[in-house]
Design a protein around this motif. Structure first.
Motif, short mmCIF file in Angstrom:
data_model
loop_
_atom_site.label_atom_id
_atom_site.label_comp_id
_atom_site.label_asym_id
_atom_site.label_seq_id
_atom_site.Cartn_x
_atom_site.Cartn_y
_atom_site.Cartn_z
N ARG A 245 16.60 6.57 -21.29
CA ARG A 245 17.51 7.11 -20.27
C ARG A 245 16.77 8.07 -19.33
NH1 ARG A 245 21.03 7.98 -25.49
NH2 ARG A 245 18.87 8.37 -26.05
N ASP A 246 15.95 8.96 -19.92
CA ASP A 246 15.15 9.86 -19.08
C ASP A 246 14.16 9.09 -18.23
OD1 ASP A 246 16.46 12.05 -20.16
OD2 ASP A 246 14.92 12.43 -21.68
N ALA B 274 0.82 -1.20 0.00
CA ALA B 274 0.00 0.00 0.00
C ALA B 274 0.86 1.26 0.00
CB ALA B 274 -0.92 0.00 1.22
N ALA B 275 1.99 1.21 0.70
CA ALA B 275 2.87 2.38 0.75
C ALA B 275 3.46 2.71 -0.61
CB ALA B 275 3.99 2.14 1.77
N MET B 276 3.55 1.69 -1.49
CA MET B 276 4.11 1.90 -2.82
C MET B 276 3.08 2.41 -3.83
SD MET B 276 7.36 1.35 -3.45
CE MET B 276 7.59 2.39 -1.99
N ALA B 277 1.86 2.66 -3.38
CA ALA B 277 0.79 3.06 -4.30
C ALA B 277 1.14 4.27 -5.16
CB ALA B 277 -0.50 3.31 -3.53
N PRO B 278 1.75 5.33 -4.62
CA PRO B 278 2.08 6.47 -5.48
C PRO B 278 3.03 6.10 -6.62
CG PRO B 278 2.15 7.14 -3.19
CD PRO B 278 2.02 5.64 -3.20
N HIS B 279 4.01 5.25 -6.34
CA HIS B 279 4.93 4.83 -7.40
C HIS B 279 4.24 3.89 -8.37
CE1 HIS B 279 8.66 3.83 -9.39
NE2 HIS B 279 8.57 2.56 -9.05
N ALA B 280 3.37 3.01 -7.85
CA ALA B 280 2.66 2.07 -8.70
C ALA B 280 1.66 2.76 -9.61
CB ALA B 280 1.94 1.04 -7.83
N ALA B 281 1.25 3.98 -9.24
CA ALA B 281 0.28 4.72 -10.05
C ALA B 281 0.95 5.57 -11.12
CB ALA B 281 -0.59 5.60 -9.16
N MET C 36 18.06 -2.39 -13.27
CA MET C 36 16.86 -2.12 -12.48
C MET C 36 17.04 -2.62 -11.04
SD MET C 36 14.42 -0.53 -14.19
CE MET C 36 12.83 -1.04 -13.54
N LEU C 37 17.64 -3.79 -10.89
CA LEU C 37 17.89 -4.32 -9.56
C LEU C 37 18.86 -3.43 -8.80
CD1 LEU C 37 17.52 -6.65 -7.53
CD2 LEU C 37 19.44 -7.80 -8.63
N ALA C 38 19.95 -3.03 -9.47
CA ALA C 38 20.95 -2.18 -8.82
C ALA C 38 20.36 -0.84 -8.43
CB ALA C 38 22.15 -1.98 -9.75
N ALA C 39 19.59 -0.24 -9.32
CA ALA C 39 18.98 1.06 -9.01
C ALA C 39 18.00 0.94 -7.85
CB ALA C 39 18.27 1.60 -10.25
N GLY C 40 17.23 -0.15 -7.82
CA GLY C 40 16.28 -0.34 -6.74
C GLY C 40 16.98 -0.51 -5.39
N ARG C 41 18.01 -1.34 -5.37
CA ARG C 41 18.70 -1.58 -4.09
C ARG C 41 19.50 -0.35 -3.66
NH1 ARG C 41 20.57 -7.99 -4.24
NH2 ARG C 41 18.42 -8.80 -4.23
N ASN D 244 11.90 7.05 -13.23
CA ASN D 244 11.34 5.91 -12.51
C ASN D 244 12.04 5.70 -11.18
OD1 ASN D 244 9.68 3.30 -12.58
ND2 ASN D 244 11.75 2.49 -12.32
N THR D 245 13.34 5.82 -11.16
CA THR D 245 14.08 5.62 -9.91
C THR D 245 13.82 6.76 -8.94
OG1 THR D 245 15.81 4.58 -11.26
CG2 THR D 245 16.34 5.03 -8.96
N ARG D 246 13.71 7.98 -9.44
CA ARG D 246 13.38 9.11 -8.57
C ARG D 246 11.98 8.96 -7.97
NH1 ARG D 246 15.65 13.09 -13.20
NH2 ARG D 246 17.85 13.19 -12.53
N SER D 247 11.04 8.46 -8.76
CA SER D 247 9.69 8.23 -8.26
C SER D 247 9.71 7.20 -7.13
CB SER D 247 8.79 7.73 -9.40
OG SER D 247 7.55 7.26 -8.91
N PHE D 248 10.51 6.16 -7.28
CA PHE D 248 10.64 5.14 -6.23
C PHE D 248 11.18 5.77 -4.95
CE2 PHE D 248 13.24 1.26 -4.81
CZ PHE D 248 12.19 0.76 -4.05
N ARG D 249 12.20 6.61 -5.09
CA ARG D 249 12.77 7.27 -3.90
C ARG D 249 11.74 8.17 -3.22
NH1 ARG D 249 15.24 12.40 -3.16
NH2 ARG D 249 16.61 12.44 -1.33
N ARG D 250 11.04 8.98 -4.00
CA ARG D 250 10.05 9.88 -3.41
C ARG D 250 8.99 9.10 -2.64
NH1 ARG D 250 10.36 12.40 -8.51
NH2 ARG D 250 8.42 11.37 -9.15
#
Length: 208
Positions: free
Chosen positions: A76-77, A58-65, A133-138, A82-88
């Motif tokens: 590249r953009d 549920a906490a990931m809802a903003p990124h999932a939307a 994607m894995l590296a950016a996520g971790r 996408n990674t910035r959205s995950f961080r926010r």
């Protein structure tokens, strides 16, 4: 007494997380907050771990939307955005990175596949796309773990006098750029290799 359903339990659990932090979240506290008996929560979640998994999703809802990439997007953009959205999104909740760490919300798997398909269609080697994607996520989870720990006065210690303060956002952006630069380099090298192979081939037969 609050009328309770699964969504209300998750919402109240996330609000409790923001108030007291992950270490202090308990089914006892949550039941008291909801005005119900603690065993009644097991109707919705068999274990506390099940509850935490649902909270993480549920906490990931903003990124999932966030909109999925389109063929017209520059990969590249998009990778940066996408990674910035995950961080926010991780930063929206107290201890958001700790809550998320180790979880893989099942509802997000289709979106992940579509993101991977976009990168591969854009020319990124499939294995490199997966690892990037894995590296950016971790990297993002680790960065936010440090940032949220620094923001918690209970975990804060005075740094050495000669150590400059860390600008977490600048450090994150620098690391993200390094990950992307590596992926761009590998993608360009693969494209150059394929182009060289094409030049060596005439009429479907390799020139000896």
């Amino acid at each position: 007494m609050t009328k309770v359903n699964r969504e209300i339990v998750i919402s109240e659990a996330l609000d409790l997380l923001d108030e007291v932090g992950l270490d202090t979240v308990s089914t006892r506290r949550l039941a008291k907050r909801l005005g119900v008996e603690q065993p009644s929560l097991y109707w919705y979640f068999r274990t506390k771990n099940d509850l935490l998994t649902a909270m993480a999703e549920a906490a990931m809802a903003p990124h999932a939307a966030a909109p999925l990439p389109t063929p017209d997007d520059d990969w590249r953009d998009w990778f940066l955005d996408n990674t910035r959205s995950f961080r926010r999104t991780l930063l929206m909740r107290r201890d958001g990175a700790r809550l998320h760490a180790g979880s893989t919300p099942a509802s997000d798997l289709d979106r992940i596949r579509r993101k991977m398909d976009f990168l591969v269609a854009s020319g990124v080697p499939e294995r490199d796309a997966q690892m990037a994607m894995l590296a950016a996520g971790r990297f993002t989870v680790g960065s936010v773990l440090e940032e949220q720990a620094d923001a918690d006065p209970r975990d804060r210690s005075d740094p050495p006098a000669d150590m400059p303060a860390i600008d977490h956002e600048s450090a994150f952006e620098a690391g993200l750029t390094l990950i992307l630069d590596g992926l761009v380099h590998r993608t360009a090298a693969r494209a150059a290799s394929l182009s060289a192979d094409d030049r060596l081939t005439t009429g479907g037969r390799r020139v000896q």
